[in-house]
Design a protein around this motif. Structure first.
Motif, PDB file in Angstrom:
ATOM      1  N   ALA A 146      15.251  14.169  46.619  1.00  0.00           N
ATOM      2  CA  ALA A 146      16.665  13.843  46.405  1.00  0.00           C
ATOM      3  C   ALA A 146      17.631  14.764  47.135  1.00  0.00           C
ATOM      4  O   ALA A 146      18.656  14.309  47.655  1.00  0.00           O
ATOM      5  CB  ALA A 146      16.973  13.848  44.908  1.00  0.00           C
ATOM      6  N   GLN A 147      17.331  16.048  47.190  1.00  0.00           N
ATOM      7  CA  GLN A 147      18.276  16.968  47.816  1.00  0.00           C
ATOM      8  C   GLN A 147      18.402  16.701  49.310  1.00  0.00           C
ATOM      9  O   GLN A 147      19.503  16.723  49.868  1.00  0.00           O
ATOM     10  CB  GLN A 147      17.844  18.416  47.573  1.00  0.00           C
ATOM     11  N   ARG A 148      17.281  16.425  49.949  1.00  0.00           N
ATOM     12  CA  ARG A 148      17.310  16.187  51.393  1.00  0.00           C
ATOM     13  C   ARG A 148      17.664  14.745  51.727  1.00  0.00           C
ATOM     14  O   ARG A 148      18.295  14.472  52.753  1.00  0.00           O
ATOM     15  CB  ARG A 148      15.954  16.538  51.998  1.00  0.00           C
ATOM     16  N   TYR A 149      17.239  13.823  50.852  1.00  0.00           N
ATOM     17  CA  TYR A 149      17.481  12.399  51.091  1.00  0.00           C
ATOM     18  C   TYR A 149      18.213  11.824  49.874  1.00  0.00           C
ATOM     19  O   TYR A 149      17.581  11.275  48.965  1.00  0.00           O
ATOM     20  CB  TYR A 149      16.162  11.664  51.318  1.00  0.00           C
ATOM     21  N   PRO A 150      19.530  11.942  49.828  1.00  0.00           N
ATOM     22  CA  PRO A 150      20.276  11.557  48.624  1.00  0.00           C
ATOM     23  C   PRO A 150      20.350  10.057  48.372  1.00  0.00           C
ATOM     24  O   PRO A 150      20.580   9.633  47.237  1.00  0.00           O
ATOM     25  CB  PRO A 150      21.671  12.134  48.879  1.00  0.00           C
ATOM     26  N   GLU A 151      20.172   9.243  49.408  1.00  0.00           N
ATOM     27  CA  GLU A 151      20.229   7.797  49.202  1.00  0.00           C
ATOM     28  C   GLU A 151      19.023   7.334  48.387  1.00  0.00           C
ATOM     29  O   GLU A 151      17.988   7.999  48.338  1.00  0.00           O
ATOM     30  CB  GLU A 151      20.266   7.067  50.548  1.00  0.00           C
ATOM     31  N   SER A 152      19.147   6.179  47.754  1.00  0.00           N
ATOM     32  CA  SER A 152      18.071   5.672  46.898  1.00  0.00           C
ATOM     33  C   SER A 152      16.774   5.508  47.689  1.00  0.00           C
ATOM     34  O   SER A 152      16.779   5.132  48.863  1.00  0.00           O
ATOM     35  CB  SER A 152      18.477   4.336  46.271  1.00  0.00           C
ATOM     36  N   LEU A 153      15.674   5.821  47.032  1.00  0.00           N
ATOM     37  CA  LEU A 153      14.348   5.688  47.626  1.00  0.00           C
ATOM     38  C   LEU A 153      13.938   4.218  47.588  1.00  0.00           C
ATOM     39  O   LEU A 153      13.933   3.592  46.526  1.00  0.00           O
ATOM     40  CB  LEU A 153      13.346   6.539  46.842  1.00  0.00           C
ATOM     41  N   CYS A 154      13.596   3.668  48.738  1.00  0.00           N
ATOM     42  CA  CYS A 154      13.198   2.258  48.820  1.00  0.00           C
ATOM     43  C   CYS A 154      11.722   2.123  48.454  1.00  0.00           C
ATOM     44  O   CYS A 154      10.864   2.766  49.065  1.00  0.00           O
ATOM     45  CB  CYS A 154      13.429   1.718  50.226  1.00  0.00           C
ATOM     46  N   LEU A 155      11.441   1.291  47.472  1.00  0.00           N
ATOM     47  CA  LEU A 155      10.079   1.076  46.988  1.00  0.00           C
ATOM     48  C   LEU A 155       9.565  -0.257  47.518  1.00  0.00           C
ATOM     49  O   LEU A 155      10.040  -1.320  47.119  1.00  0.00           O
ATOM     50  CB  LEU A 155      10.060   1.069  45.458  1.00  0.00           C
TER      51      LEU A 155
END
Length: 235
Positions: A146-155
């Motif tokens: 989350a800190q490095r990639y703040p956008e939602s994680l695509c599953l």
């Protein structure tokens, strides 16, 4: 615990164990893709940076080169739709489960990205990872990224394994049942925490011409079909 699933699995366990061993013996084990694990489609600075992480699909199993794999083909699809330069990077390990991936990512240097796509679930399905553990590991993965990639994680949806022609019945039905259970974990997380997760699905690859020689993984045309479906959903 999903009691009907576990009772059915226990009752069929002698048949399932036999079929599982026979399938592993008879199904060719394809290598991971070769070539560069990153690239871009278009010139100049990328408008969007795509990162794909996960198991065999992220590792490019089923094609000879990562240019033919999911990350590159998805970046190409986005480039063609948007007319923008799209970069891609892929990190995958064939046969890995989610808990193992979490530990692996702790020591791997990944590039900056605007969209992160997780392609997992098959090995956790065949390994019978409990749903509560799978969910907990997904939350841990999100926290770690989350800190490095703040956008939602695509599953990326768990493949409909009840349609895998390389698996005999009833193994195919039992594994497919389990895959749908893990896929529902994805759907629930995306529904309840849309700021953290986005669920992406694609049509099942029922045409065998889309599969690699093992009848299990996508081939180049299969990855292209998945990428074309996903490109419409990437925010």
């Amino acid at each position: 615990m999903h009691l009907p699933f576990w009772l059915t699995t226990a009752l069929l366990s002698p048949v399932l164990l036999y079929q599982g061993k026979r399938t592993r013996k008879n199904t060719p084990r394809l290598p991971e893709a070769g070539g560069a694990i990153s690239g871009q489609h278009g010139d100049g600075c990328p408008h969007l940076r795509l990162l794909v992480i996960g198991e065999s699909t992220a590792a490019g199993v089923g094609v000879s080169n990562h240019e033919q794999g999911l990350a590159s083909q998805l970046a190409l699809g986005l480039h063609e739709r948007r007319g923008k330069t799209i970069s891609w990077h892929t990190f995958g390990v064939n046969g890995i489960r989610l808990g193992q991936l979490n530990r692996k990512l702790a020591s791997v240097e990944l590039p900056q990205a605007d969209v992160v796509l997780l392609s997992m679930g098959v090995n956790d399905t065949t390994g019978l990872t409990p749903r509560y553990r799978f969910r907990r590991q997904l939350l841990a993965l999100r926290t770690g990224l989350a800190q490095r990639y703040p956008e939602s994680l695509c599953l990326l949806s768990v493949p409909p394994m009840h349609l895998f022609t390389a698996l005999p019945a009833p193994l195919r039905q039992i594994i497919g049942w389990r895959a749908r259970q893990l896929n529902r974990v994805y759907e629930q997380l995306a529904r309840h925490a849309p700021g953290d997760f986005q669920y992406l699905s694609y049509p099942a690859l029922t045409d065998t011409s889309l599969l690699a020689s093992d009848g299990y993984h996508p081939g180049e045309s299969g990855y292209r079909a998945i990428a074309e479906a996903l490109a419409e959903s990437i925010r």
